[in-house]
Design a protein around this motif. Structure first.
Motif, PDB file in Angstrom:
ATOM      1  N   VAL A 202       0.861  -1.185   0.000  1.00 31.21           N
ATOM      2  CA  VAL A 202       0.000   0.000   0.000  1.00 31.21           C
ATOM      3  C   VAL A 202       0.896   1.233   0.000  1.00 31.21           C
ATOM      4  CG1 VAL A 202      -1.882  -1.176   1.206  1.00 31.21           C
ATOM      5  CG2 VAL A 202      -0.148   0.057   2.519  1.00 31.21           C
ATOM      6  N   SER A 203       0.298   2.374  -0.261  1.00 32.48           N
ATOM      7  CA  SER A 203       1.027   3.635  -0.279  1.00 32.48           C
ATOM      8  C   SER A 203       0.880   4.321   1.070  1.00 32.48           C
ATOM      9  CB  SER A 203       0.482   4.525  -1.402  1.00 32.48           C
ATOM     10  OG  SER A 203       1.144   5.765  -1.423  1.00 32.48           O
ATOM     11  N   SER A 204       1.994   4.781   1.626  1.00 28.54           N
ATOM     12  CA  SER A 204       1.948   5.446   2.929  1.00 28.54           C
ATOM     13  C   SER A 204       1.398   6.855   2.786  1.00 28.54           C
ATOM     14  CB  SER A 204       3.350   5.487   3.545  1.00 28.54           C
ATOM     15  OG  SER A 204       4.235   6.224   2.720  1.00 28.54           O
ATOM     16  N   ASP A 205       0.618   7.283   3.784  1.00 26.39           N
ATOM     17  CA  ASP A 205       0.153   8.657   3.780  1.00 26.39           C
ATOM     18  C   ASP A 205       1.093   9.505   4.636  1.00 26.39           C
ATOM     19  OD1 ASP A 205      -0.446   8.261   6.426  1.00 26.39           O
ATOM     20  OD2 ASP A 205      -2.610   8.340   6.189  1.00 26.39           O
ATOM     21  N   ALA A 206       0.772  10.771   4.792  1.00 28.81           N
ATOM     22  CA  ALA A 206       1.678  11.688   5.482  1.00 28.81           C
ATOM     23  C   ALA A 206       1.890  11.285   6.945  1.00 28.81           C
ATOM     24  CB  ALA A 206       1.138  13.115   5.395  1.00 28.81           C
ATOM     25  N   ASP A 207       0.813  10.865   7.637  1.00 35.11           N
ATOM     26  CA  ASP A 207       0.941  10.493   9.049  1.00 35.11           C
ATOM     27  C   ASP A 207       1.799   9.242   9.216  1.00 35.11           C
ATOM     28  OD1 ASP A 207      -0.567  12.617   9.979  1.00 35.11           O
ATOM     29  OD2 ASP A 207      -2.453  11.529   9.805  1.00 35.11           O
ATOM     30  N   LEU A 208       1.536   8.232   8.399  1.00 35.93           N
ATOM     31  CA  LEU A 208       2.310   7.002   8.483  1.00 35.93           C
ATOM     32  C   LEU A 208       3.769   7.255   8.112  1.00 35.93           C
ATOM     33  CD1 LEU A 208       2.352   3.943   8.961  1.00 35.93           C
ATOM     34  CD2 LEU A 208       1.745   3.638   6.558  1.00 35.93           C
ATOM     35  N   ALA A 209       3.995   8.080   7.090  1.00 41.55           N
ATOM     36  CA  ALA A 209       5.367   8.403   6.685  1.00 41.55           C
ATOM     37  C   ALA A 209       6.115   9.085   7.815  1.00 41.55           C
ATOM     38  CB  ALA A 209       5.342   9.296   5.446  1.00 41.55           C
ATOM     39  N   ARG A 210       5.444   9.949   8.542  1.00 43.58           N
ATOM     40  CA  ARG A 210       6.093  10.631   9.660  1.00 43.58           C
ATOM     41  C   ARG A 210       6.456   9.644  10.769  1.00 43.58           C
ATOM     42  NH1 ARG A 210       2.492  13.936  10.329  1.00 43.58           N
ATOM     43  NH2 ARG A 210       1.359  13.000  12.060  1.00 43.58           N
ATOM     44  N   VAL A 211       5.578   8.702  11.040  1.00 44.30           N
ATOM     45  CA  VAL A 211       5.842   7.721  12.105  1.00 44.30           C
ATOM     46  C   VAL A 211       6.999   6.803  11.737  1.00 44.30           C
ATOM     47  CG1 VAL A 211       4.887   5.721  13.311  1.00 44.30           C
ATOM     48  CG2 VAL A 211       3.505   7.773  13.027  1.00 44.30           C
ATOM     49  N   LEU A 212       7.034   6.344  10.468  1.00 43.19           N
ATOM     50  CA  LEU A 212       8.049   5.389  10.037  1.00 43.19           C
ATOM     51  C   LEU A 212       9.294   6.047   9.460  1.00 43.19           C
ATOM     52  CD1 LEU A 212       5.863   2.593   8.361  1.00 43.19           C
ATOM     53  CD2 LEU A 212       6.826   2.657  10.664  1.00 43.19           C
ATOM     54  N   HIS A 213       9.333   7.373   9.460  1.00 39.80           N
ATOM     55  CA  HIS A 213      10.489   8.119   8.943  1.00 39.80           C
ATOM     56  C   HIS A 213      10.775   7.773   7.484  1.00 39.80           C
ATOM     57  CE1 HIS A 213      12.239   8.654  13.300  1.00 39.80           C
ATOM     58  NE2 HIS A 213      11.032   9.169  13.134  1.00 39.80           N
ATOM     59  N   ILE A 214       9.723   7.789   6.679  1.00 39.52           N
ATOM     60  CA  ILE A 214       9.857   7.518   5.246  1.00 39.52           C
ATOM     61  C   ILE A 214       9.188   8.646   4.479  1.00 39.52           C
ATOM     62  CG2 ILE A 214       9.957   5.007   5.532  1.00 39.52           C
ATOM     63  CD1 ILE A 214       7.017   4.872   4.799  1.00 39.52           C
ATOM     64  N   SER A 215       9.265   8.577   3.154  1.00 40.39           N
ATOM     65  CA  SER A 215       8.640   9.592   2.321  1.00 40.39           C
ATOM     66  C   SER A 215       7.149   9.321   2.182  1.00 40.39           C
ATOM     67  CB  SER A 215       9.287   9.613   0.935  1.00 40.39           C
ATOM     68  OG  SER A 215      10.683   9.863   1.033  1.00 40.39           O
ATOM     69  N   ALA A 216       6.372  10.396   2.089  1.00 37.06           N
ATOM     70  CA  ALA A 216       4.930  10.247   1.862  1.00 37.06           C
ATOM     71  C   ALA A 216       4.696   9.526   0.539  1.00 37.06           C
ATOM     72  CB  ALA A 216       4.250  11.609   1.858  1.00 37.06           C
ATOM     73  N   ARG A 217       3.688   8.647   0.557  1.00 40.53           N
ATOM     74  CA  ARG A 217       3.284   7.831  -0.603  1.00 40.53           C
ATOM     75  C   ARG A 217       4.300   6.750  -0.941  1.00 40.53           C
ATOM     76  NH1 ARG A 217      -0.663  10.925  -4.241  1.00 40.53           N
ATOM     77  NH2 ARG A 217      -0.153   9.225  -5.631  1.00 40.53           N
TER      78      ARG A 217
END
Length: 288
Positions: A202-217
């Motif tokens: 799946v594609s990460s959203d902004a909140d998930l990206a912030r938690v996992l320290h990755i890029s959005a989407r």
């Protein structure tokens, strides 16, 4: 925490290697994401040196303070080491390995590779699960628990889990902090046995990206499923988003395909069946 889709600006700049000066977000964050992507894609393998601050200034056309903010962000993520006399060096990113066919035991799986997982509880609150979770647990009276799993201080998984409050009315954030959820269930008389799981990208959203320290989407692996005990009671219904540095090991087996059975083989089996039936009939009649 919502997991809604984020805009494409940072994603596009991270993929193309170019800065977007209109609507792309802070320049230091864009540069950090571009270098992050190069590290993840192994264009910059562990131990290699990043360009100097002066080279990054010329490459991106920004000030030294912007470059230093970008490098500080990569250092905070554990992706680089800043060494005196050598500049910034790419750090070895730890990889989480787990067996997709094994329910629970993630701490034990990490320990088998000489690693230690840490758990932080983000939130716990009374909240009904989605319809699929209600059906799997046979109740809507549940706790919703959100946790982040860390490997060597690097976030590797965000977990959203629903558990029946009737079974576990005493659960608190303090009790669950840095503790195995399935281990707590066993301690209170419920022994997880397993259940169906599915994995999808799946594609990460902004909140998930912030938690996992990755890029959005950025693509991540989502593991969904239910865990039941031996009596079939639903103990948890969960969604786990894994960071890109997760490897799912699968023990695949080749299924033997039956070949075409010859008529001769069928004839021999029929003869053998008739012989066995005849001997059984003789035994049933007994001695004459």
């Amino acid at each position: 925490m919502s997991l809604e889709s984020a805009g494409p600006g940072a994603e596009q700049s991270g993929r193309s290697g170019r800065l977007s000066r209109e609507g792309g977000g802070p320049l230091h964050a864009q540069i950090r994401d571009i270098l992050h992507r190069q590290i993840v894609d192994l264009a910059l393998p562990p131990g290699s040196s990043l360009p100097t601050e002066e080279e990054l200034q010329r490459q991106f056309g920004v000030s030294r303070s912007v470059v230093r903010q970008s490098l500080a962000g990569l250092s905070d993520l554990g992706l680089i080491r800043r060494q005196r006399g050598r500049g910034s060096v790419v750090a070895a990113t730890p990889v989480l390995r787990r067996h997709v066919q094994q329910a629970g035991g993630l701490d034990e799986q990490a320990a088998a590779h000489g690693q230690r997982l840490r758990t932080h509880v983000v939130a716990i609150e009374p909240s009904p699960p989605p319809q699929a979770g209600t059906e799997a647990l046979n109740t809507a009276n549940t706790w919703k628990i959100e946790r982040v799993r860390y490997l060597d201080d690097l976030p590797v998984a965000f977990m959203r889990t629903w558990v029946p409050r009737d079974f576990f009315p005493h659960f608190t954030a303090e009790l669950l902090e840095d503790t195995s959820l399935l281990g707590l269930m066993r301690d209170h008389g419920y022994h997880p046995a397993g259940g169906p799981r599915q994995v999808q990208a799946v594609s990460s959203d902004a909140d998930l990206a912030r938690v996992l320290h990755i890029s959005a989407r950025e693509p991540v692996l989502l593991l969904q499923g239910v865990t039941r005990d031996a009596l079939g009671h639903g103990l948890e219904w969960f969604n786990v988003w894994h960071s890109p540095n997760t490897v799912f090991d699968v023990d695949a087996q080749v299924t033997s395909q039956p070949g075409r059975v010859s008529q001769e083989h069928i004839r021999r089996l029929r003869n053998l069946t008739q012989q066995l039936e005849s001997e059984l009939a003789d035994l049933e009649r007994g001695p004459q």
